[in-house]
Structures are given as structure tokens and as C-alpha cells.
Motif scaffolding. Structure first.
Motif, PDB file in Angstrom:
ATOM      1  N   GLY A   1      48.096  47.083  43.044  1.00 56.83           N
ATOM      2  CA  GLY A   1      48.224  48.441  43.548  1.00 56.83           C
ATOM      3  C   GLY A   1      48.846  49.378  42.529  1.00 56.83           C
ATOM      4  N   THR A   2      49.816  48.877  41.765  1.00 56.51           N
ATOM      5  CA  THR A   2      50.416  49.697  40.712  1.00 56.51           C
ATOM      6  C   THR A   2      49.358  50.089  39.686  1.00 56.51           C
ATOM      7  N   ARG A   3      48.522  49.134  39.316  1.00 51.28           N
ATOM      8  CA  ARG A   3      47.463  49.463  38.359  1.00 51.28           C
ATOM      9  C   ARG A   3      46.485  50.465  38.966  1.00 51.28           C
ATOM     10  N   GLU A   4      46.145  50.302  40.232  1.00 54.11           N
ATOM     11  CA  GLU A   4      45.240  51.260  40.880  1.00 54.11           C
ATOM     12  C   GLU A   4      45.813  52.680  40.828  1.00 54.11           C
ATOM     13  N   ILE A   5      47.122  52.816  41.113  1.00 51.29           N
ATOM     14  CA  ILE A   5      47.761  54.133  41.065  1.00 51.29           C
ATOM     15  C   ILE A   5      47.710  54.700  39.652  1.00 51.29           C
ATOM     16  N   LEU A   6      48.020  53.869  38.658  1.00 51.76           N
ATOM     17  CA  LEU A   6      47.984  54.329  37.270  1.00 51.76           C
ATOM     18  C   LEU A   6      46.578  54.732  36.852  1.00 51.76           C
ATOM     19  N   GLU A   7      45.598  53.927  37.220  1.00 50.83           N
ATOM     20  CA  GLU A   7      44.212  54.265  36.866  1.00 50.83           C
ATOM     21  C   GLU A   7      43.836  55.639  37.395  1.00 50.83           C
ATOM     22  N   ALA A   8      44.188  55.905  38.645  1.00 51.63           N
ATOM     23  CA  ALA A   8      43.852  57.194  39.246  1.00 51.63           C
ATOM     24  C   ALA A   8      44.591  58.330  38.548  1.00 51.63           C
ATOM     25  N   TRP A   9      45.898  58.152  38.353  1.00 56.84           N
ATOM     26  CA  TRP A   9      46.698  59.235  37.771  1.00 56.84           C
ATOM     27  C   TRP A   9      46.280  59.528  36.334  1.00 56.84           C
ATOM     28  N   LEU A  10      46.062  58.491  35.544  1.00 54.41           N
ATOM     29  CA  LEU A  10      45.684  58.695  34.143  1.00 54.41           C
ATOM     30  C   LEU A  10      44.314  59.339  34.008  1.00 54.41           C
ATOM     31  N   ALA A  11      43.439  59.097  34.990  1.00 61.24           N
ATOM     32  CA  ALA A  11      42.099  59.683  34.960  1.00 61.24           C
ATOM     33  C   ALA A  11      42.041  61.034  35.659  1.00 61.24           C
ATOM     34  N   GLY A  12      43.163  61.484  36.198  1.00 55.25           N
ATOM     35  CA  GLY A  12      43.168  62.764  36.886  1.00 55.25           C
ATOM     36  C   GLY A  12      42.532  62.729  38.261  1.00 55.25           C
ATOM     37  N   ARG A  13      42.427  61.529  38.839  1.00 55.75           N
ATOM     38  CA  ARG A  13      41.864  61.404  40.179  1.00 55.75           C
ATOM     39  C   ARG A  13      42.979  61.373  41.214  1.00 55.75           C
ATOM     40  N   PRO A  14      42.694  61.751  42.457  1.00 62.65           N
ATOM     41  CA  PRO A  14      43.724  61.696  43.496  1.00 62.65           C
ATOM     42  C   PRO A  14      44.189  60.255  43.742  1.00 62.65           C
ATOM     43  N   ILE A  15      45.477  60.102  43.937  1.00 64.30           N
ATOM     44  CA  ILE A  15      46.035  58.819  44.345  1.00 64.30           C
ATOM     45  C   ILE A  15      45.796  58.661  45.839  1.00 64.30           C
ATOM     46  N   ARG A  16      45.478  57.451  46.269  1.00 60.86           N
ATOM     47  CA  ARG A  16      45.268  57.214  47.697  1.00 60.86           C
ATOM     48  C   ARG A  16      46.373  57.837  48.537  1.00 60.86           C
ATOM     49  N   ASP A  17      46.000  58.501  49.601  1.00 58.73           N
ATOM     50  CA  ASP A  17      46.964  59.207  50.436  1.00 58.73           C
ATOM     51  C   ASP A  17      48.026  58.263  50.983  1.00 58.73           C
ATOM     52  N   GLU A  18      47.625  57.033  51.361  1.00 56.91           N
ATOM     53  CA  GLU A  18      48.607  56.115  51.937  1.00 56.91           C
ATOM     54  C   GLU A  18      49.619  55.626  50.911  1.00 56.91           C
ATOM     55  N   TYR A  19      49.358  55.815  49.620  1.00 52.26           N
ATOM     56  CA  TYR A  19      50.314  55.435  48.588  1.00 52.26           C
ATOM     57  C   TYR A  19      51.320  56.544  48.281  1.00 52.26           C
ATOM     58  N   LEU A  20      51.055  57.765  48.714  1.00 52.79           N
ATOM     59  CA  LEU A  20      51.873  58.905  48.322  1.00 52.79           C
ATOM     60  C   LEU A  20      53.145  59.011  49.155  1.00 52.79           C
ATOM     61  N   ILE A  21      54.249  59.310  48.471  1.00 48.30           N
ATOM     62  CA  ILE A  21      55.516  59.608  49.118  1.00 48.30           C
ATOM     63  C   ILE A  21      55.863  61.086  48.889  1.00 48.30           C
ATOM     64  N   VAL A  22      55.765  61.528  47.648  1.00 49.34           N
ATOM     65  CA  VAL A  22      55.955  62.934  47.289  1.00 49.34           C
ATOM     66  C   VAL A  22      54.789  63.353  46.418  1.00 49.34           C
ATOM     67  N   ASP A  23      54.230  64.518  46.706  1.00 46.89           N
ATOM     68  CA  ASP A  23      53.140  65.040  45.892  1.00 46.89           C
ATOM     69  C   ASP A  23      53.069  66.546  46.095  1.00 46.89           C
ATOM     70  N   GLY A  24      52.828  67.264  45.010  1.00 47.58           N
ATOM     71  CA  GLY A  24      52.686  68.708  45.116  1.00 47.58           C
ATOM     72  C   GLY A  24      53.947  69.418  45.569  1.00 47.58           C
ATOM     73  N   GLY A  25      55.108  68.820  45.305  1.00 51.93           N
ATOM     74  CA  GLY A  25      56.351  69.477  45.645  1.00 51.93           C
ATOM     75  C   GLY A  25      56.797  69.328  47.081  1.00 51.93           C
ATOM     76  N   HIS A  26      56.238  68.326  47.789  1.00 53.40           N
ATOM     77  CA  HIS A  26      56.672  68.096  49.172  1.00 53.40           C
ATOM     78  C   HIS A  26      56.386  66.649  49.558  1.00 53.40           C
ATOM     79  N   LEU A  27      56.997  66.195  50.646  1.00 54.51           N
ATOM     80  CA  LEU A  27      56.669  64.872  51.169  1.00 54.51           C
ATOM     81  C   LEU A  27      55.192  64.843  51.528  1.00 54.51           C
ATOM     82  N   ALA A  28      54.552  63.735  51.213  1.00 53.82           N
ATOM     83  CA  ALA A  28      53.102  63.661  51.419  1.00 53.82           C
ATOM     84  C   ALA A  28      52.721  62.260  51.856  1.00 53.82           C
ATOM     85  N   GLY A  29      51.520  62.120  52.406  1.00 53.23           N
ATOM     86  CA  GLY A  29      50.988  60.814  52.761  1.00 53.23           C
ATOM     87  C   GLY A  29      51.951  60.031  53.628  1.00 53.23           C
ATOM     88  N   THR A  30      52.186  58.784  53.228  1.00 50.70           N
ATOM     89  CA  THR A  30      53.132  57.929  53.951  1.00 50.70           C
ATOM     90  C   THR A  30      54.529  58.521  53.958  1.00 50.70           C
TER      91      THR A  30
END
Length: 389
Positions: free
Chosen positions: A348-377
Motif C-alpha cells: 500500500g505504501t508503494r501504491e501511494i507513492l506511485e500515485a503521488w509521484l505520477a501526479g495521480r489522486p491517492i485512493r480516497d480511503e488512504y487519505l487523512i489530510v489533503d488539500g488543507g483539510h481532513l479528507a477521506g478516512t
């Protein structure tokens, strides 16, 4: 190119394993509820290997270096001269584990101007100051569900170990004795007891389901009441708050996230309101209970036992009173770090890195903070305005 700093627990004292107790680990098809397993584009380790320690590197080095990124892996995380503090100053990504947390405080965030992503390899991101991450627009992500069942199994094991007085009984054998009287003088059947769960999320529900066949009376409390169908299926009694549940149960298993509403919840007053001879199992976060109140209750007999694998800080000081308190079943923070769980949270850590490094959205269920606010999970599991350290 990005610089990734990865803080992992040290290798085993007797060296990185040349071979393992089992040749394979079971393959699971998915998580309960339908969430997909981690799905990275590739893996550079064999599931079942010790990838969570420094030498294991979460299986990330080949992937990152082949794409031109820099990976720094360390277990040295304490103090201003630590490897973590030296390397964090120009890091883009910090990876840490809840078992060996790199406390990402507001002060550390202020000294890391390039930091854009903090990943928890596992679940539970309260070692990150979420308010500071929100203010700096740092994305915080964790590998949700990767080790939830691992923690639930550990909690059930600790419950049985306490009630059946397993650890002292084993110690008599290890020391050459056959002290049946000593072993059973504090041993009971779990059957018929009232067992309650604080927070019935994924882990809490998994504990309830695993304990149901033991013939216990199950209780729970949660901010969100479970569907009637689940309550009826498991024979659950709902309580509006932890205080009501604690007074009604022989065993209380804590599975709530740490936030302002749960910090210090099990204090001397609450523990004193429980049935004499109750048990507490805490595989959530140490600060949900008052450290000294637990010790005093064990010494007085108000609690018959306390077990868990969460401490504060982590690792705890050598003279932490939980190490030597009577009738304790404490372990290092290992409930979510089994080799089976490591395979999932590393993937899962690699999946998150792959998405972030490629500029793709990280799965919503993996997100804690995003865009300056609590997000996802994070939006349903944490509370801004006090979360983090």
C-alpha cells in the motif's frame, strides 16, 4: 526528483532473517466490506519477508532509485542530531510506522519546508500533527485496513491471555515448575462474561465477530450506531458512551482513534467505576488511558489485568511502569506488524507513492489530510483542532 525519508524499526537483535518459519503466507482476496487490497504496479519483495525493518526498506529502494529518486532509510529518529532530523530538512516525503513512529510535530514540519507528503505504513496517523499538516497543505496518507484484522486478532489473543492467566502459567513451565494451583488461582472462563468494545469500526467489529462464538455477552459504543441487522446478528448491546459501557462489562477492549475526545478517557474515576476485577485491553493508543491510574488499579485489584501493545512515547523509557506492573500482558507495538500485515502495508505504501509521484489522486480511503483539510478516512476518524502531537 523526490527525496523520501523512511523511518523503520531496527532489524532483529540476532540479525536480518536468513530464512523464515514459513515458506509462504496465506493469500486473501480482499477486505470485508469490499475495499480492494493494495494494488501497486509492482513489488520488489516476496510477501512474508520482513520488510518493515531497516534492512527490508518496505521493498522500495529498487523502485525509487530506478526512477531517479533518493531513498534514506533509518531507525534513528530521536533528538536534533538524529538521522531523521538531519535528512528531513530537504525531504519531500516522510514514511513512518505507528509501531516505531517518527513524531512529525509542528516543530519538525516547520524545519521541513519541502515536505509535501507524510505516509503512515500501516494505520493510525496520530503521530503526525494533523493541524500543522493542514496549515502547511501537507498530504497525510495511511494504508487503511492493511493491518486491521492483525490488530483484532492480537486483541482477542490478549483478552484470552489475561482471563485465562496464560502468561504466568507459561512462566511456571519455562522455569521448570508445575504449579497448577498458582496458575489457576487467577484463571477464569471467558464464556458468560460481558465484553465491550470502545469504537466499533473495522477493528472493533472484527473483535466482536471473533469473540461472538465464545458465548460472551457483547457490548459496544461508537459515535455512529451500527445497523440493526449487525446488532441482532451478533447480539450486541449499544451504549451511548464509554462510561456506560465500562460499568457494564468484565472486559473492555479499546479501538478508538486518539483525538481530543478520547485522550485520557480511562482515568482514575472511570476505572474506579468499573466492576472490581475487570480487564482492559488497549490496542488503540496509550494516551486513551491514564498511565498511572492503570498501575494503581492493578496494584489495588480494581483491575484484574491490563494488556496492550501501545505505549507513549514509543518506544517507552526503560523504567516505564507498565513494564513491571502486576498482572500486565504488555507487548511491544506489534499487533499490526505481523509478516502478513507487512506485505499489505508495504504494498500500500508503494501504491501511494506511485500515485503521488505520477501526479495521480491517492485512493480516497488512504487519505487523512489533503488539500488543507481532513479528507477521506481522516474526515471520519480524526478531529481537527487538537489531533496529533
Amino acid at each position: 526528483m523526490a527525496k523520501i525519508v523512511c523511518v523503520l524499526f531496527p532489524d532483529p537483535a540476532d540479525g536480518y532473517p536468513p530464512r523464515y518459519a514459513r515458506d509462504t503466507i496465506p493469500v486473501i482476496d480482499g477486505y470485508a466490506g469490499g475495499q480492494a487490497l493494495p494494488r501497486p504496479e509492482g513489488l520488489d519483495f516476496s510477501p512474508g519477508e520482513l520488510v518493515g525493518s531497516v534492512s527490508g526498506e518496505l521493498g522500495l529502494r529498487s523502485f525509487l532509485e530506478e526512477h531517479g529518486h533518493t531513498l534514506v532509510v533509518t531507525s534513528d529518529k530521536e533528538g536534533p542530531d538524529s538521522v531523521l532530523d538531519r535528512e528531513l530538512s530537504d525531504a519531500d516525503v516522510l514514511i513512518s510506522q505507528p509501531f516505531w513512529p517518527a513524531y512529525l510535530t509542528a516543530e519538525r514540519i516547520a524545519r521541513a519546508p519541502k515536505l509535501k507528503l507524510a505516509i503512515t505504513a500501516g494505520i493510525g496517523s496520530d503521530h503526525v500533527d494533523l493541524n500543522a499538516a493542514i496549515a502547511r497543505d501537507i498530504t497525510v496518507a495511511e494504508v487503511t485496513y492493511s493491518n486491521s484484522i492483525s490488530v483484532a486478532e492480537h486483541a482477542v489473543m490478549l483478552t484470552l491471555s489475561l482471563v485465562r492467566n496464560y502468561l504466568p502459567s507459561h512462566q511456571w513451565v519455562a522455569e521448570g515448575g508445575w504449579n497448577i494451583g498458582d496458575s489457576v488461582a487467577r484463571a477464569y472462563d471467558l464464556e458468560g462474561m460481558d465484553v465491550g468494545v470502545i469504537a466499533a469500526g473495522r477493528i472493533g467489529q472484527a473483535v466482536l465477530r471473533r469473540l461472538a462464538p465464545f458465548g460472551v455477552k457483547l457490548h459496544y459504543t461508537d459515535k455512529r450506531r451500527l445497523p440493526v441487522a449487525i446488532e441482532e446478528e451478533l447480539g450486541l448491546t449499544f451504549h451511548p458512551d464509554a462510561r456506560s459501557l465500562a460499568r457494564a462489562c468484565d472486559v473492555v477492549s479499546i479501538h478508538a482513534p486518539l483525538h481530543p475526545e478520547t485522550e485520557g478517557l480511562f482515568d482514575d474515576a472511570l476505572i474506579s467505576s468499573m466492576r472490581r476485577g475487570s480487564y482492559i485491553v488497549n490496542c488503540a493508543r496509550a494516551q486513551i488511558v491514564d498511565r498511572d491510574a492503570v498501575v494503581q488499579a492493578l496494584q489495588s485489584g480494581q483491575l484484574a489485568g491490563y494488556a496492550g501493545d501501545v505505549w507513549y512515547p514509543q518506544p517507552p523509557e526503560a523504567d516505564h511502569p507498565w513494564r513491571t506492573a502486576p498482572h500486565n500482558g504488555m507487548t511491544p507495538h506489534v499487533s499490526g506488524a505481523s509478516l502478513s500485515a507487512q506485505a499489505r502495508y508495504a504494498a500500500g505504501t508503494r501504491e501511494i507513492l506511485e500515485a503521488w509521484l505520477a501526479g495521480r489522486p491517492i485512493r480516497d480511503e488512504y487519505l487523512i489530510v489533503d488539500g488543507g483539510h481532513l479528507a477521506g478516512t481522516g474526515a471520519v476518524s480524526y478531529t481537527a483542532g487538537g489531533a496529533g502531537h
